[in-house]
Design a protein around this motif. Structure first.
Motif, PDB file in Angstrom:
ATOM      1  N   SER A  45       0.661  -8.393  12.827  1.00 47.55           N
ATOM      2  CA  SER A  45      -0.501  -8.491  13.730  1.00 47.55           C
ATOM      3  C   SER A  45      -1.753  -7.846  13.164  1.00 47.55           C
ATOM      4  CB  SER A  45      -0.186  -7.800  15.073  1.00 47.55           C
ATOM      5  OG  SER A  45       0.917  -8.393  15.681  1.00 47.55           O
ATOM      6  N   TRP A  46      -1.721  -7.464  11.903  1.00 43.12           N
ATOM      7  CA  TRP A  46      -2.796  -6.626  11.356  1.00 43.12           C
ATOM      8  C   TRP A  46      -4.075  -7.385  11.039  1.00 43.12           C
ATOM      9  CZ3 TRP A  46      -4.063  -8.031   6.333  1.00 43.12           C
ATOM     10  CH2 TRP A  46      -3.100  -8.775   5.628  1.00 43.12           C
ATOM     11  N   ALA A  47      -3.991  -8.692  10.907  1.00 45.10           N
ATOM     12  CA  ALA A  47      -5.189  -9.431  10.475  1.00 45.10           C
ATOM     13  C   ALA A  47      -5.560 -10.499  11.487  1.00 45.10           C
ATOM     14  CB  ALA A  47      -4.928 -10.085   9.135  1.00 45.10           C
ATOM     15  N   ASP A  48      -6.849 -10.807  11.508  1.00 45.74           N
ATOM     16  CA  ASP A  48      -7.315 -11.941  12.299  1.00 45.74           C
ATOM     17  C   ASP A  48      -7.713 -13.041  11.314  1.00 45.74           C
ATOM     18  OD1 ASP A  48      -8.552 -13.821  13.797  1.00 45.74           O
ATOM     19  OD2 ASP A  48      -9.870 -12.433  14.878  1.00 45.74           O
ATOM     20  N   PRO A  49      -6.839 -14.039  11.129  1.00 41.64           N
ATOM     21  CA  PRO A  49      -7.124 -15.068  10.125  1.00 41.64           C
ATOM     22  C   PRO A  49      -8.446 -15.787  10.365  1.00 41.64           C
ATOM     23  CG  PRO A  49      -4.899 -15.297  10.989  1.00 41.64           C
ATOM     24  CD  PRO A  49      -5.580 -14.253  11.814  1.00 41.64           C
ATOM     25  N   ASP A  76       0.828  -1.209   0.000  1.00 45.75           N
ATOM     26  CA  ASP A  76       0.000   0.000   0.000  1.00 45.75           C
ATOM     27  C   ASP A  76       0.866   1.264   0.000  1.00 45.75           C
ATOM     28  OD1 ASP A  76      -1.860  -1.985   0.383  1.00 45.75           O
ATOM     29  OD2 ASP A  76      -2.724  -1.141   2.211  1.00 45.75           O
ATOM     30  N   ASP A  77       0.234   2.384  -0.332  1.00 45.99           N
ATOM     31  CA  ASP A  77       0.925   3.673  -0.253  1.00 45.99           C
ATOM     32  C   ASP A  77       1.069   4.146   1.190  1.00 45.99           C
ATOM     33  OD1 ASP A  77       1.043   3.738  -2.985  1.00 45.99           O
ATOM     34  OD2 ASP A  77      -0.749   4.974  -3.209  1.00 45.99           O
ATOM     35  N   THR A  78       0.308   3.545   2.078  1.00 47.47           N
ATOM     36  CA  THR A  78       0.363   3.934   3.498  1.00 47.47           C
ATOM     37  C   THR A  78       0.544   2.694   4.368  1.00 47.47           C
ATOM     38  OG1 THR A  78      -2.031   3.824   3.656  1.00 47.47           O
ATOM     39  CG2 THR A  78      -1.087   5.982   3.170  1.00 47.47           C
ATOM     40  N   LEU A  79       0.878   2.956   5.636  1.00 40.96           N
ATOM     41  CA  LEU A  79       1.261   1.877   6.550  1.00 40.96           C
ATOM     42  C   LEU A  79       0.079   1.230   7.271  1.00 40.96           C
ATOM     43  CD1 LEU A  79       4.222   3.936   7.993  1.00 40.96           C
ATOM     44  CD2 LEU A  79       4.486   1.789   6.718  1.00 40.96           C
ATOM     45  N   GLU A  80      -1.071   1.892   7.255  1.00 44.85           N
ATOM     46  CA  GLU A  80      -2.170   1.524   8.148  1.00 44.85           C
ATOM     47  C   GLU A  80      -2.664   0.077   8.017  1.00 44.85           C
ATOM     48  OE1 GLU A  80      -1.706   4.474   7.054  1.00 44.85           O
ATOM     49  OE2 GLU A  80      -2.535   6.000   8.403  1.00 44.85           O
ATOM     50  N   ARG A  81      -2.879  -0.390   6.798  1.00 43.47           N
ATOM     51  CA  ARG A  81      -3.547  -1.692   6.642  1.00 43.47           C
ATOM     52  C   ARG A  81      -2.699  -2.846   7.173  1.00 43.47           C
ATOM     53  NH1 ARG A  81      -3.621  -5.861   2.946  1.00 43.47           N
ATOM     54  NH2 ARG A  81      -2.195  -4.745   1.556  1.00 43.47           N
ATOM     55  N   THR A  82      -1.387  -2.822   6.908  1.00 44.36           N
ATOM     56  CA  THR A  82      -0.584  -4.016   7.202  1.00 44.36           C
ATOM     57  C   THR A  82       0.469  -3.812   8.297  1.00 44.36           C
ATOM     58  OG1 THR A  82       0.919  -3.454   5.389  1.00 44.36           O
ATOM     59  CG2 THR A  82      -0.881  -4.986   4.892  1.00 44.36           C
ATOM     60  N   THR A  83       0.406  -2.677   8.981  1.00 48.33           N
ATOM     61  CA  THR A  83       1.318  -2.495  10.122  1.00 48.33           C
ATOM     62  C   THR A  83       0.571  -1.713  11.213  1.00 48.33           C
ATOM     63  OG1 THR A  83       2.268  -0.298   9.684  1.00 48.33           O
ATOM     64  CG2 THR A  83       3.199  -2.136   8.439  1.00 48.33           C
ATOM     65  N   ASN A  84       1.261  -1.523  12.341  1.00 51.79           N
ATOM     66  CA  ASN A  84       0.678  -0.685  13.392  1.00 51.79           C
ATOM     67  C   ASN A  84       1.138   0.760  13.271  1.00 51.79           C
ATOM     68  OD1 ASN A  84       3.299  -1.202  14.086  1.00 51.79           O
ATOM     69  ND2 ASN A  84       2.910  -1.546  16.256  1.00 51.79           N
ATOM     70  N   ASP A 137       1.213 -17.543  14.911  1.00 49.70           N
ATOM     71  CA  ASP A 137       1.097 -16.148  15.334  1.00 49.70           C
ATOM     72  C   ASP A 137       2.319 -15.390  14.810  1.00 49.70           C
ATOM     73  OD1 ASP A 137       0.818 -13.762  16.587  1.00 49.70           O
ATOM     74  OD2 ASP A 137       0.949 -14.545  18.630  1.00 49.70           O
ATOM     75  N   PHE A 138       2.096 -14.399  13.984  1.00 52.30           N
ATOM     76  CA  PHE A 138       3.204 -13.662  13.368  1.00 52.30           C
ATOM     77  C   PHE A 138       3.436 -12.307  14.034  1.00 52.30           C
ATOM     78  CE2 PHE A 138       1.775 -16.584  10.024  1.00 52.30           C
ATOM     79  CZ  PHE A 138       2.966 -17.204   9.704  1.00 52.30           C
ATOM     80  N   ALA A 139       2.907 -12.112  15.224  1.00 47.91           N
ATOM     81  CA  ALA A 139       3.095 -10.832  15.925  1.00 47.91           C
ATOM     82  C   ALA A 139       4.582 -10.508  16.027  1.00 47.91           C
ATOM     83  CB  ALA A 139       2.479 -10.910  17.315  1.00 47.91           C
ATOM     84  N   GLY A 140       4.924  -9.273  15.718  1.00 45.37           N
ATOM     85  CA  GLY A 140       6.319  -8.844  15.820  1.00 45.37           C
ATOM     86  C   GLY A 140       7.100  -8.979  14.528  1.00 45.37           C
ATOM     87  N   GLU A 141       6.500  -9.576  13.516  1.00 47.13           N
ATOM     88  CA  GLU A 141       7.171  -9.679  12.210  1.00 47.13           C
ATOM     89  C   GLU A 141       7.436  -8.263  11.691  1.00 47.13           C
ATOM     90  OE1 GLU A 141       7.662 -12.903  11.223  1.00 47.13           O
ATOM     91  OE2 GLU A 141       8.848 -12.205   9.514  1.00 47.13           O
ATOM     92  N   SER A 142       8.623  -8.027  11.173  1.00 49.09           N
ATOM     93  CA  SER A 142       8.926  -6.654  10.761  1.00 49.09           C
ATOM     94  C   SER A 142       8.896  -6.487   9.245  1.00 49.09           C
ATOM     95  CB  SER A 142      10.300  -6.229  11.303  1.00 49.09           C
ATOM     96  OG  SER A 142      11.276  -7.086  10.784  1.00 49.09           O
ATOM     97  N   LEU A 143       8.822  -5.225   8.842  1.00 50.83           N
ATOM     98  CA  LEU A 143       8.972  -4.909   7.424  1.00 50.83           C
ATOM     99  C   LEU A 143      10.428  -5.178   7.033  1.00 50.83           C
ATOM    100  CD1 LEU A 143       6.998  -1.534   7.403  1.00 50.83           C
ATOM    101  CD2 LEU A 143       6.244  -3.723   6.420  1.00 50.83           C
TER     102      LEU A 143
END
Ligand code: G3P
Ligand code: CA
Length: 259
Positions: free
Chosen positions: A83-87, A55-63, A98-104
């Protein structure tokens, strides 16, 4: 049917049906599935590093909030991209842990991790002039020119500039659904591209013949269901980007066994 050659099974933003898109986890998931080609998207950070983000912005796939170009890479690396989605609430996401903490990550980091084990399809998302040259420089530094394609919607000049900057790099324009695919294929051939990628629902055997007759590989994007995947693939295309590469692996194995 026998599969066309090449037939590219390309994990879209990594195996993004199984792990958070464009993170190392998604590319590792693709490797675990024995996928040999991946697609990703690039944006500049403020300090001109090539960040993998759709995306052009960070909102959808990051905090995070805002545009990637508003932050230096160090700040972007501190965001949580896992952590952006609830599968459980999204049937398209069969995340296995659980992929919490995965970085760009950056394009350089992707190349450093997988090197020549993968073929790369790098989509220029950032509209800023210079992203094509920066991608060419990153690919060249990794020694991956001949196994990298640069792609993008309405970015023909940028793609051609990337190829001029790094001989061996190949170019595959992505064709939006608003364009007539037959006209787009002819234009791609005239402009000297190596391939073309049309929407899966636009694929026909006639368009495949036209593209092949013009010396272009023809691939597809936009797969959402097994049905559209199968009907597009049956037209003789040279492969597709797909969030669930195992679907296409299964389809290809079945077709090969029938041939
Ligand atoms: O395979 C190309 C595809 O990635 C284009 O669409 O929105 O996923 O970048 P998008
Ligand atoms: Ca993309």
């Amino acid at each position: 049917m026998s599969l066309p050659s090449p037939f590219r099974i390309i994990a879209h933003r990594g195996a993004s049906g199984y792990a958070p898109e464009n993170t190392m986890a998604a590319f590792r998931a693709a490797m675990t599935m024995s996928v040999t080609e991946i697609e990703t998207d690039v944006h500049f950070s403020r300090d001109r590093q090539l960040l993998l983000l759709h995306d052009d912005t960070l909102e959808r796939t990051t905090n995070g909030k805002g545009r990637p170009g508003d932050f230096d890479l160090e700040e972007l690396k501190s965001l949580d991209a896992g952590s952006w989605a609830d599968p459980e609430k999204n049937a398209d996401l069969a995340w296995t842990s659980d992929f919490a903490g995965e970085s760009l990550i950056t394009l350089d980091e992707l190349f450093a991790e997988f090197g020549a084990r993968l073929t790369y399809h790098v989509e220029l998302k950032d509209p800023e002039y210079g992203v094509a040259e920066a991608v060419a420089e990153s690919v060249g530094a990794a020694g991956l020119a001949t196994q990298t394609f640069v792609t993008g919607f309405e970015r023909s000049n940028d793609l051609l500039r990337a190829r001029s900057a790094l001989p061996g790099l190949r170019t595959t324009p992505l064709i939006p659904t608003s364009r007539d695919p037959g006209e787009a294929i002819a234009t791609c051939a005239d402009e000297g591209h190596d391939g073309v990628s049309i929407h899966i629902d636009a694929a026909t055997t006639e368009l495949v013949e036209i593209a092949h007759g013009a010396g272009l590989e023809i691939r597809c994007w936009g797969v959402r269901t097994r049905e559209s995947m199968a009907s597009g693939a049956a037209c003789g295309i040279n492969g597709m980007t797909i969030n669930w590469p195992d679907w296409l692996q299964e389809w290809a194995a079945t077709e090969s066994s029938r041939a």
